[in-house]
Design a protein around this motif. Structure first.
Motif, PDB file in Angstrom:
ATOM      1  N   GLY A 148       0.820  -1.204   0.000  1.00 21.64           N
ATOM      2  CA  GLY A 148       0.000   0.000   0.000  1.00 21.64           C
ATOM      3  C   GLY A 148       0.850   1.249   0.000  1.00 21.64           C
ATOM      4  N   PHE A 149       0.381   2.274   0.726  1.00 28.00           N
ATOM      5  CA  PHE A 149       1.080   3.549   0.764  1.00 28.00           C
ATOM      6  C   PHE A 149       2.071   3.608   1.919  1.00 28.00           C
ATOM      7  CE2 PHE A 149      -2.638   4.911  -1.678  1.00 28.00           C
ATOM      8  CZ  PHE A 149      -2.035   5.689  -2.648  1.00 28.00           C
ATOM      9  N   TRP A 150       3.237   4.207   1.657  1.00 34.02           N
ATOM     10  CA  TRP A 150       4.154   4.577   2.741  1.00 34.02           C
ATOM     11  C   TRP A 150       3.964   6.067   2.976  1.00 34.02           C
ATOM     12  CZ3 TRP A 150       9.884   6.127   1.986  1.00 34.02           C
ATOM     13  CH2 TRP A 150      10.449   6.443   3.231  1.00 34.02           C
ATOM     14  N   LYS A 151       3.479   6.425   4.146  1.00 32.39           N
ATOM     15  CA  LYS A 151       3.199   7.833   4.462  1.00 32.39           C
ATOM     16  C   LYS A 151       3.646   8.125   5.884  1.00 32.39           C
ATOM     17  CE  LYS A 151      -0.546  11.239   4.357  1.00 32.39           C
ATOM     18  NZ  LYS A 151      -1.938  11.522   3.978  1.00 32.39           N
ATOM     19  N   PRO A 152       4.851   8.669   6.031  1.00 29.02           N
ATOM     20  CA  PRO A 152       5.376   8.915   7.382  1.00 29.02           C
ATOM     21  C   PRO A 152       4.650  10.066   8.078  1.00 29.02           C
ATOM     22  CG  PRO A 152       6.913   9.731   5.742  1.00 29.02           C
ATOM     23  CD  PRO A 152       5.785   9.119   4.990  1.00 29.02           C
ATOM     24  N   GLY A 153       4.750  10.102   9.393  1.00 32.56           N
ATOM     25  CA  GLY A 153       4.107  11.154  10.179  1.00 32.56           C
ATOM     26  C   GLY A 153       4.753  12.502   9.941  1.00 32.56           C
ATOM     27  N   ARG A 154       3.988  13.546  10.212  1.00 33.34           N
ATOM     28  CA  ARG A 154       4.453  14.905   9.953  1.00 33.34           C
ATOM     29  C   ARG A 154       5.741  15.234  10.712  1.00 33.34           C
ATOM     30  NH1 ARG A 154       0.725  20.114   9.196  1.00 33.34           N
ATOM     31  NH2 ARG A 154      -0.587  18.495   8.320  1.00 33.34           N
ATOM     32  N   ASN A 155       5.802  14.836  11.976  1.00 34.94           N
ATOM     33  CA  ASN A 155       7.001  15.137  12.766  1.00 34.94           C
ATOM     34  C   ASN A 155       8.231  14.406  12.239  1.00 34.94           C
ATOM     35  OD1 ASN A 155       5.540  16.817  14.372  1.00 34.94           O
ATOM     36  ND2 ASN A 155       5.213  15.309  16.005  1.00 34.94           N
ATOM     37  N   ASP A 156       8.015  13.170  11.772  1.00 32.00           N
ATOM     38  CA  ASP A 156       9.129  12.411  11.202  1.00 32.00           C
ATOM     39  C   ASP A 156       9.678  13.104   9.967  1.00 32.00           C
ATOM     40  OD1 ASP A 156       8.797  10.529  13.186  1.00 32.00           O
ATOM     41  OD2 ASP A 156       7.402   9.331  12.001  1.00 32.00           O
ATOM     42  N   VAL A 157       8.776  13.583   9.128  1.00 29.92           N
ATOM     43  CA  VAL A 157       9.201  14.255   7.899  1.00 29.92           C
ATOM     44  C   VAL A 157       9.949  15.543   8.231  1.00 29.92           C
ATOM     45  CG1 VAL A 157       8.402  15.409   5.799  1.00 29.92           C
ATOM     46  CG2 VAL A 157       7.341  13.265   6.510  1.00 29.92           C
ATOM     47  N   GLN A 158       9.439  16.256   9.239  1.00 27.34           N
ATOM     48  CA  GLN A 158      10.064  17.541   9.577  1.00 27.34           C
ATOM     49  C   GLN A 158      11.450  17.383  10.184  1.00 27.34           C
ATOM     50  OE1 GLN A 158       7.305  19.939  11.783  1.00 27.34           O
ATOM     51  NE2 GLN A 158       6.195  20.519   9.925  1.00 27.34           N
ATOM     52  N   SER A 159      11.764  16.196  10.684  1.00 30.32           N
ATOM     53  CA  SER A 159      13.099  16.004  11.252  1.00 30.32           C
ATOM     54  C   SER A 159      14.038  15.287  10.277  1.00 30.32           C
ATOM     55  CB  SER A 159      13.004  15.250  12.586  1.00 30.32           C
ATOM     56  OG  SER A 159      12.414  13.999  12.379  1.00 30.32           O
ATOM     57  N   PHE A 160      13.651  15.217   9.006  1.00 31.48           N
ATOM     58  CA  PHE A 160      14.514  14.614   7.979  1.00 31.48           C
ATOM     59  C   PHE A 160      15.870  15.322   7.913  1.00 31.48           C
ATOM     60  CE2 PHE A 160      11.343  12.558   4.741  1.00 31.48           C
ATOM     61  CZ  PHE A 160      11.190  11.487   5.609  1.00 31.48           C
ATOM     62  N   THR A 161      16.937  14.550   7.869  1.00 32.58           N
ATOM     63  CA  THR A 161      18.264  15.107   7.622  1.00 32.58           C
ATOM     64  C   THR A 161      18.519  15.147   6.110  1.00 32.58           C
ATOM     65  OG1 THR A 161      19.301  12.941   7.584  1.00 32.58           O
ATOM     66  CG2 THR A 161      19.107  14.015   9.739  1.00 32.58           C
ATOM     67  N   VAL A 162      19.658  15.709   5.721  1.00 30.18           N
ATOM     68  CA  VAL A 162      20.034  15.730   4.304  1.00 30.18           C
ATOM     69  C   VAL A 162      20.070  14.303   3.743  1.00 30.18           C
ATOM     70  CG1 VAL A 162      21.953  16.185   2.715  1.00 30.18           C
ATOM     71  CG2 VAL A 162      21.302  17.903   4.411  1.00 30.18           C
ATOM     72  N   ASP A 163      20.643  13.379   4.508  1.00 28.76           N
ATOM     73  CA  ASP A 163      20.728  11.997   4.029  1.00 28.76           C
ATOM     74  C   ASP A 163      19.350  11.341   3.913  1.00 28.76           C
ATOM     75  OD1 ASP A 163      23.437  12.030   3.670  1.00 28.76           O
ATOM     76  OD2 ASP A 163      23.896  11.303   5.689  1.00 28.76           O
ATOM     77  N   ASP A 164      18.450  11.659   4.868  1.00 23.08           N
ATOM     78  CA  ASP A 164      17.078  11.157   4.769  1.00 23.08           C
ATOM     79  C   ASP A 164      16.423  11.627   3.476  1.00 23.08           C
ATOM     80  OD1 ASP A 164      17.253   9.985   7.284  1.00 23.08           O
ATOM     81  OD2 ASP A 164      16.437  11.740   8.327  1.00 23.08           O
ATOM     82  N   VAL A 165      16.578  12.924   3.211  1.00 23.12           N
ATOM     83  CA  VAL A 165      15.956  13.506   2.015  1.00 23.12           C
ATOM     84  C   VAL A 165      16.503  12.837   0.762  1.00 23.12           C
ATOM     85  CG1 VAL A 165      15.780  15.600   0.604  1.00 23.12           C
ATOM     86  CG2 VAL A 165      15.415  15.729   3.068  1.00 23.12           C
ATOM     87  N   ARG A 166      17.816  12.641   0.749  1.00 24.78           N
ATOM     88  CA  ARG A 166      18.432  12.006  -0.410  1.00 24.78           C
ATOM     89  C   ARG A 166      17.853  10.614  -0.648  1.00 24.78           C
ATOM     90  NH1 ARG A 166      23.602  13.551  -1.919  1.00 24.78           N
ATOM     91  NH2 ARG A 166      23.992  14.138   0.239  1.00 24.78           N
ATOM     92  N   SER A 167      17.729   9.833   0.439  1.00 23.66           N
ATOM     93  CA  SER A 167      17.285   8.453   0.246  1.00 23.66           C
ATOM     94  C   SER A 167      15.781   8.384  -0.033  1.00 23.66           C
ATOM     95  CB  SER A 167      17.698   7.575   1.433  1.00 23.66           C
ATOM     96  OG  SER A 167      16.796   7.727   2.493  1.00 23.66           O
ATOM     97  N   VAL A 168      15.004   9.280   0.583  1.00 18.28           N
ATOM     98  CA  VAL A 168      13.563   9.302   0.307  1.00 18.28           C
ATOM     99  C   VAL A 168      13.306   9.723  -1.144  1.00 18.28           C
ATOM    100  CG1 VAL A 168      11.450  10.614   0.766  1.00 18.28           C
ATOM    101  CG2 VAL A 168      12.721   9.616   2.670  1.00 18.28           C
ATOM    102  N   LEU A 169      14.027  10.749  -1.585  1.00 16.55           N
ATOM    103  CA  LEU A 169      13.867  11.201  -2.970  1.00 16.55           C
ATOM    104  C   LEU A 169      14.239  10.090  -3.951  1.00 16.55           C
ATOM    105  CD1 LEU A 169      15.121  14.885  -3.339  1.00 16.55           C
ATOM    106  CD2 LEU A 169      13.020  13.915  -4.242  1.00 16.55           C
ATOM    107  N   ARG A 170      15.318   9.397  -3.616  1.00 15.21           N
ATOM    108  CA  ARG A 170      15.765   8.291  -4.461  1.00 15.21           C
ATOM    109  C   ARG A 170      14.673   7.224  -4.575  1.00 15.21           C
ATOM    110  NH1 ARG A 170      20.589   6.576  -6.451  1.00 15.21           N
ATOM    111  NH2 ARG A 170      21.455   8.531  -5.650  1.00 15.21           N
ATOM    112  N   ARG A 171      14.112   6.882  -3.421  1.00 16.16           N
ATOM    113  CA  ARG A 171      13.080   5.851  -3.396  1.00 16.16           C
ATOM    114  C   ARG A 171      11.828   6.321  -4.138  1.00 16.16           C
ATOM    115  NH1 ARG A 171      11.617   3.157   2.440  1.00 16.16           N
ATOM    116  NH2 ARG A 171       9.692   2.116   1.828  1.00 16.16           N
TER     117      ARG A 171
END
Lengths: 294, 294
Positions: A148-171
């Protein structure tokens, strides 16, 4: 007739008695005018923009269609309230993957109150806005029938680091890549549309888009049915658009270029690995600039 | 052998007993290491950069040649002091017009002290850095035998508004335009070199250049003698360069794009007016990307 949008990934939600947007079955999105003058500023932007002949047609498609304003019973039942009537971007979509990316290393705008500037300045530094020139505000990623959908919580998204953003964007960007050549690979279409938008921002000195979001919408299912483009890029949230006065929106452009570099890296990496792994395989699907995959 | 540079338009001056740079007759520029660790950070940058094989040759020409370090009697007579030994960019020039443009809407860097960030933040807002993505730090413009150089005071330059910057840039860039086809028109060469630099910044994720300046050097006299290129673009001041860590320098790139738009507007306006005024006139001089005018 009106209902709460199913696929909202950021912004104010019409739930728990809060004021939020509504949609109807005819493909329209009703956004209640925000308080503090934000709503009326956004309305003013849409009214100016929709009749601005300086904006070329191929750029207009990056903005939701504006149908006007309408008094409507608020989503929280607090009485009649003025709404912007916009195109519902996900209308008719089956399992859309959506990412909301707030563009710009600085989300405050010149002339704002000291308090507002301070609040934005601190959040820009805590999130990836300062480091990357953009931050992810929210997303949902359709991973298939089982997951189904992967939809992380708002607080989790707001605490994304540069590396998180890179890997999420990649995915996210790679999620539309072809699996056994059954499904279309549309990551190139994302890049192509972003580059088209960039070319306009290198030249346009009409508007400065502060704290504006870029939505990336992917929907392979719809494409397989042949109904709608698989990739759509839309700009949203125009409460803080100022006149450009002959200067380009360098804050938006810098962030957009940074996002483009990330997407482009994903693409060149995947090309390299597909060349290595699949030298003998069929030619991959191509994407056209209107987001249709062939 | 050592003397105070004749054509410095910004930065610390070796005068009034202050510590400043020196030049010699062999085309070298001696910059004393700044205090607060800035000097050693700048030295470290030059040492890393000069041996960094990831930097292509056509980009390396936008940086002063680095010859090493040298202990030297300080310009203020305070004893021996370590200096960076760099290429003297204006060496051999006759009447160079020079502009120092500090690039980026934000001059502070992540990780700096709160006090430093606050100081930069306030200055960025008071100058045109926030609004334009760059500010003019100083310039001198050679206007001819009679007028000599136009070189405004430091405080005057620092209080430039957006409109001041626009008109000064216009006057500066147009100063090299042809008069009666006797002198070469090299404004196109400025644009061409800036675009070459931009292409690198869209891709490079090695360095982030905070509070770095872009020097534009124009010198028609030298060209008429056929000795040196009429247009040179050099980046200087690297006390706050950080690692890019896979992210483009969106702050620098945004400001560079804004500067490019200004220069490009000057060029298209002058083309329009020359078409209107001079339909029958000779073909104007062209400029090549190495800054030579033909």
């Amino acid at each position: 007739m009106f209902k709460v949008p199913e696929h909202q990934v950021a912004g104010h939600h019409a739930s728990d008695g809060k004021l939020g947007p509504l949609v109807d079955d005819l493909g329209r999105f009703y956004k209640p005018l925000q308080s503090d003058g934000r709503g009326s500023k956004e309305l003013a932007f849409y009214e100016t923009f929709s009749s601005d002949t300086r904006v070329p047609d191929h750029i207009r498609r990056f903005f939701p269609v504006f149908y006007g304003r309408q008094l409507l019973e608020a989503s929280n039942g607090s009485g009649k309230c003025l709404h912007l009537v916009l195109q519902d971007i996900v209308s008719g979509r089956i399992n859309p993957s959506i990412m909301d990316v707030k563009i710009g290393s600085r989300t405050w705008y010149p002339g704002a109150s000291d308090e507002y500037i301070k609040k934005c300045f601190e959040k820009d530094g805590k999130t990836t806005s300062v480091s990357l020139g953009f931050r992810i505000s929210g997303f949902q990623l359709y991973e298939g029938k089982e997951s189904g959908f992967w939809k992380p919580g708002r607080n989790d998204v707001q605490s994304f680091t540069v590396d998180d953003v890179r890997s999420v964007l990649r995915r996210f960007v790679s999620s539309s890549s072809s699996t056994g050549n059954k499904k279309p690979d549309c990551s190139a279409a994302i890049l192509e549309q972003l580059l088209e938008l960039k070319a306009w921002f290198e030249d346009q000195t009409i508007y400065h888009f502060h704290s504006c979001s870029l939505l990336i919408l992917l929907d392979k299912e719809s494409v397989l049915k042949g109904s709608t483009p698989a990739v759509e890029i839309k700009l949203i949230d125009f409460a803080h658009v100022l006149e450009g006065k002959g200067v380009i929106d360098h804050n938006f452009l810098g962030g957009l270029c940074s996002l483009i570099k990330f997407v482009s890296d994903v693409l060149s990496d995947s090309k390299e690995s597909s060349i290595t792994a699949n030298v003998e395989s069929e030619k991959p699907h191509d994407c056209t600039s209107n987001g249709n995959c062939v």
